[in-house]
Design an enzyme around this catalytic site. Structure first.
Site, short mmCIF file in Angstrom:
data_model
loop_
_atom_site.label_atom_id
_atom_site.label_comp_id
_atom_site.label_asym_id
_atom_site.label_seq_id
_atom_site.Cartn_x
_atom_site.Cartn_y
_atom_site.Cartn_z
N ASP A 45 -51.59 -81.97 36.39
CA ASP A 45 -52.31 -82.82 35.44
C ASP A 45 -53.28 -81.99 34.60
OD1 ASP A 45 -51.07 -85.23 36.01
OD2 ASP A 45 -52.39 -85.61 37.72
N GLY A 46 -53.86 -80.96 35.24
CA GLY A 46 -54.77 -80.06 34.52
C GLY A 46 -54.03 -79.36 33.37
N ASN A 122 -58.80 -88.04 29.83
CA ASN A 122 -59.30 -88.52 31.12
C ASN A 122 -60.69 -89.15 30.99
OD1 ASN A 122 -57.25 -88.05 32.92
ND2 ASN A 122 -58.12 -86.17 33.78
N GLU A 123 -61.67 -88.32 30.62
CA GLU A 123 -63.04 -88.82 30.59
C GLU A 123 -64.01 -87.85 29.94
OE1 GLU A 123 -62.63 -85.98 32.95
OE2 GLU A 123 -62.14 -87.62 34.31
N ARG A 148 -81.32 -93.53 35.24
CA ARG A 148 -81.85 -92.25 35.71
C ARG A 148 -81.02 -91.84 36.91
NH1 ARG A 148 -87.54 -90.17 35.28
NH2 ARG A 148 -87.40 -88.20 36.35
N ASP A 150 -77.87 -88.61 38.41
CA ASP A 150 -77.15 -87.35 38.20
C ASP A 150 -76.37 -87.35 36.89
OD1 ASP A 150 -78.12 -86.41 40.54
OD2 ASP A 150 -76.20 -86.33 41.61
N ALA A 185 -74.80 -91.21 41.21
CA ALA A 185 -76.06 -91.23 41.96
C ALA A 185 -77.25 -91.70 41.12
CB ALA A 185 -76.34 -89.83 42.54
P1 NAP Z 1 -59.28 -79.64 38.76
O1 NAP Z 1 -60.61 -79.45 39.38
O2 NAP Z 1 -58.15 -78.75 39.12
O3 NAP Z 1 -58.81 -81.17 38.90
C1 NAP Z 1 -59.22 -82.01 39.88
C2 NAP Z 1 -58.04 -82.87 40.34
O4 NAP Z 1 -57.88 -83.99 39.47
C3 NAP Z 1 -56.70 -82.14 40.37
O5 NAP Z 1 -56.07 -82.48 41.57
C4 NAP Z 1 -55.99 -82.73 39.17
O6 NAP Z 1 -54.58 -82.68 39.32
C5 NAP Z 1 -56.47 -84.14 39.23
N1 NAP Z 1 -56.31 -84.97 38.04
C6 NAP Z 1 -56.47 -84.63 36.72
N2 NAP Z 1 -56.26 -85.71 35.94
C7 NAP Z 1 -55.92 -86.74 36.76
C8 NAP Z 1 -55.59 -88.09 36.54
N3 NAP Z 1 -55.57 -88.61 35.32
N4 NAP Z 1 -55.34 -88.88 37.63
C9 NAP Z 1 -55.40 -88.38 38.88
N5 NAP Z 1 -55.71 -87.11 39.15
C10 NAP Z 1 -55.97 -86.29 38.09
O7 NAP Z 1 -59.48 -79.61 37.17
P2 NAP Z 1 -58.36 -79.93 36.08
O8 NAP Z 1 -57.00 -79.83 36.68
O9 NAP Z 1 -58.70 -79.16 34.88
O10 NAP Z 1 -58.62 -81.47 35.78
C11 NAP Z 1 -59.78 -81.90 35.15
C12 NAP Z 1 -60.09 -83.24 35.72
O11 NAP Z 1 -60.61 -83.10 37.03
C13 NAP Z 1 -61.18 -83.97 34.99
O12 NAP Z 1 -60.70 -84.60 33.85
C14 NAP Z 1 -61.70 -84.89 36.07
O13 NAP Z 1 -61.07 -86.17 35.98
C15 NAP Z 1 -61.25 -84.28 37.37
N6 NAP Z 1 -62.42 -84.06 38.21
C16 NAP Z 1 -62.49 -84.76 39.36
C17 NAP Z 1 -63.60 -84.65 40.18
C18 NAP Z 1 -63.63 -85.46 41.44
O14 NAP Z 1 -62.64 -86.13 41.75
N7 NAP Z 1 -64.74 -85.43 42.16
C19 NAP Z 1 -64.66 -83.83 39.82
C20 NAP Z 1 -64.56 -83.11 38.63
C21 NAP Z 1 -63.43 -83.26 37.82
P3 NAP Z 1 -53.75 -81.28 39.21
O15 NAP Z 1 -54.00 -80.56 40.50
O16 NAP Z 1 -52.34 -81.76 39.07
O17 NAP Z 1 -54.24 -80.51 38.02
MN MN Z 2 -55.99 -78.66 38.14
#
Ligand code: NAP
Ligand code: MN
Length: 271
Positions: A45-46, A122-123, A148, A150, A185
């Site tokens: 997804d990334g 995504n967001e 107020r 995080d 938070a």
């Molecule tokens: P990453 O840190 O590798 O991604 C975090 C996880 O989110 C990976 O497992 C990724 O899948 C998954 N993911 C991305 N889009 C998704 C979706 N629409 N639905 C379900 N899972 C999804 O960073 P990245 O791959 O660049 O992805 C960025 C995304 O990470 C951000 O958009 C944010 O949504 C997410 N994120 C999540 C958290 C959390 O859950 N606490 C914190 C920070 C960011 P893949 O392994 O297939 O890439």
């Molecule tokens: Mn990823």
């Protein structure tokens, strides 16, 4: 038809990318990284987020598809074993297109009225490295609360299974044109009070965040983070633009949710 491929860059994804590219060229498709009609992301997804932002200038005419080389993805939902089938589908059929809503974020600066406009698949997540964020939150031009804590996360329906879900937000079907606001938070005591629940806003309902305490903000749009200072306001709403997915077979959203978070259909649930 013109196509481009974005690879995650690991050995397996690169190998699948070159096989896919050769097969599609054999079927007389044209490899074109400037104005492709179809963008194939190979990775997770990334990688799909990466592909989306690389081709954000041609969203109107480009359709996306994702092949996953790791675990099942939300955007990357074709497995490498299906590659041949996918190539034939791409080569022979005028494909169906499914559209998902996007989030528009406009960051206005205090000095000189400059503004930054971005789209998120995504967001957008707004935090600070510098204590807590303090915002007045306005919805449709009316004061709603003073937040107020995080930070805040504003997600699209297809992003609702990502960061939003980890923050306790609800999963929204991408046929709904909405955005969701979730708290990170929040501080709730006799002085500060926030709603505490995720809020789901329909199209045309704009959410405006106005910093009260001047901080430098870390604003993450999908996978990319930038630091902003002198922020006057951050405006979020459902974007006019949409992302287009090339659809060759049905894979309903709720099945993807189940397969990713609950259990695959043929998985026996342990007693
Ligand atoms: P990453 O840190 O590798 O991604 C975090 C996880 O989110 C990976 O497992 C990724 O899948 C998954 N993911 C991305 N889009 C998704 C979706 N629409 N639905 C379900 N899972 C999804 O960073 P990245 O791959 O660049 O992805 C960025 C995304 O990470 C951000 O958009 C944010 O949504 C997410 N994120 C999540 C958290 C959390 O859950 N606490 C914190 C920070 C960011 P893949 O392994 O297939 O890439
Ligand atoms: Mn990823």
């Amino acid at each position: 038809m013109k196509f481009a491929i974005v690879s995650k860059g690991d050995e397996r994804s690169d190998q699948i990318t070159s096989t896919l590219k050769q097969h599609l060229i054999d079927f007389e498709l044209v490899y074109d990284t400037e104005q492709p009609d179809l963008v194939i992301s190979v990775g997770g997804d990334g990688t799909f987020l990466e592909a989306f932002h690389r081709y954000i200038h041609c969203l109107k005419s480009t359709a996306f598809i994702g092949v996953h080389t790791g675990h099942l993805g939300f955007y990357a939902d074709w497995v490498p074993e299906e590659l041949e089938k996918l190539v034939i589908e791409i080569a022979k059929t005028p494909f169906q297109v499914v559209e998902y809503p996007l989030l528009e974020v406009i960051i206005r600066s205090k000095s000189g009225g400059s503004e930054d406009r971005m789209l998120a698949l995504n967001e957008a997540a707004i935090k600070t490295a510098d204590g807590s964020v303090v915002f007045d939150v306005e919805i449709k031009g009316e004061h709603f609360e003073t937040f107020r804590g995080d930070g805040l996360c504003i997600s699209t329906p297809s992003g609702s299974t990502a960061y939003n879900k980890a923050l306790g937000g609800g999963i929204i079907h991408p046929s709904l044109e909405a955005i969701q606001l979730t708290e990170m938070a929040s501080i709730n005591n006799r002085v500060f009070r926030t709603i505490g629940s995720p809020l789901i806003l329909p199209k045309h309902h704009t959410c405006l965040l106005k910093p009260i305490v001047d901080r430098s903000f870390l604003i993450t749009v999908d996978h990319y983070t930038e630091t902003y200072t002198n922020v006057k306001s951050i405006q979020c709403r459902v974007a006019k633009e949409k992302v287009r997915f090339a659809r060759f077979r049905p894979f309903p959203f709720w099945n993807r949710v189940r397969d990713s978070f609950v259990a695959e259909d043929d998985t026996t649930i342990p007693e």
